[in-house]
Write a protein that holds these residues in place. Sequence first.
Motif, short mmCIF file in Angstrom:
data_model
loop_
_atom_site.label_atom_id
_atom_site.label_comp_id
_atom_site.label_asym_id
_atom_site.label_seq_id
_atom_site.Cartn_x
_atom_site.Cartn_y
_atom_site.Cartn_z
N VAL A 1 0.87 -1.17 0.00
CA VAL A 1 0.00 0.00 0.00
C VAL A 1 0.91 1.22 0.00
CG1 VAL A 1 -1.73 1.26 1.35
CG2 VAL A 1 -1.78 -1.24 1.30
N ALA A 2 0.57 2.22 -0.79
CA ALA A 2 1.38 3.43 -0.87
C ALA A 2 1.60 4.02 0.52
CB ALA A 2 0.71 4.45 -1.77
N GLY A 3 2.83 4.39 0.81
CA GLY A 3 3.16 5.03 2.07
C GLY A 3 3.71 4.09 3.13
N TYR A 4 3.51 2.79 2.97
CA TYR A 4 4.01 1.84 3.96
C TYR A 4 5.41 1.39 3.58
CZ TYR A 4 -0.33 1.73 6.49
OH TYR A 4 -1.40 2.09 7.25
N LYS A 5 6.24 1.15 4.59
CA LYS A 5 7.64 0.81 4.37
C LYS A 5 7.99 -0.46 5.15
CE LYS A 5 8.63 4.11 8.02
NZ LYS A 5 9.08 5.43 8.34
N PRO A 6 9.16 -1.05 4.88
CA PRO A 6 9.57 -2.24 5.63
C PRO A 6 9.65 -1.94 7.13
CG PRO A 6 10.95 -1.97 3.69
CD PRO A 6 10.12 -0.71 3.82
N GLN A 7 9.37 -2.97 7.96
CA GLN A 7 9.34 -2.80 9.41
C GLN A 7 10.25 -3.83 10.07
OE1 GLN A 7 7.75 -0.29 10.80
NE2 GLN A 7 6.76 0.36 8.90
#
Length: 98
Positions: A11-17
């Motif tokens: 989803v746009a805006g989410y990054k690896p965690q």
Amino acid sequence: MSNQQHQGLPVAGYKPQSDEKVALVNENKELEERILRQMDRLAALPAGTVDPRWFSIGRTAIENGFMALNRSIFQPGRASLPEDLPAHRAHDDLGRVA
């Protein structure tokens, strides 16, 4: 502790965690589910036991609270749009050309 990075949601805006952040959010999700199940029990009580308006307000506030906690951990960013300025052009925090 592991430094493994989990891929962000597609989803746009989410990054690896990190593992640590994923574990924190999973703990929050478990706590939230326990509270929501208690609320399900309250909702099943005989009519008049619980004021439905305040019950709804409370449930929404709890859901919003957990969502805010989890967003504070994952820190999703804003989505890029096709009309955004090219990366090589400088712009300020509001997206205006500097």
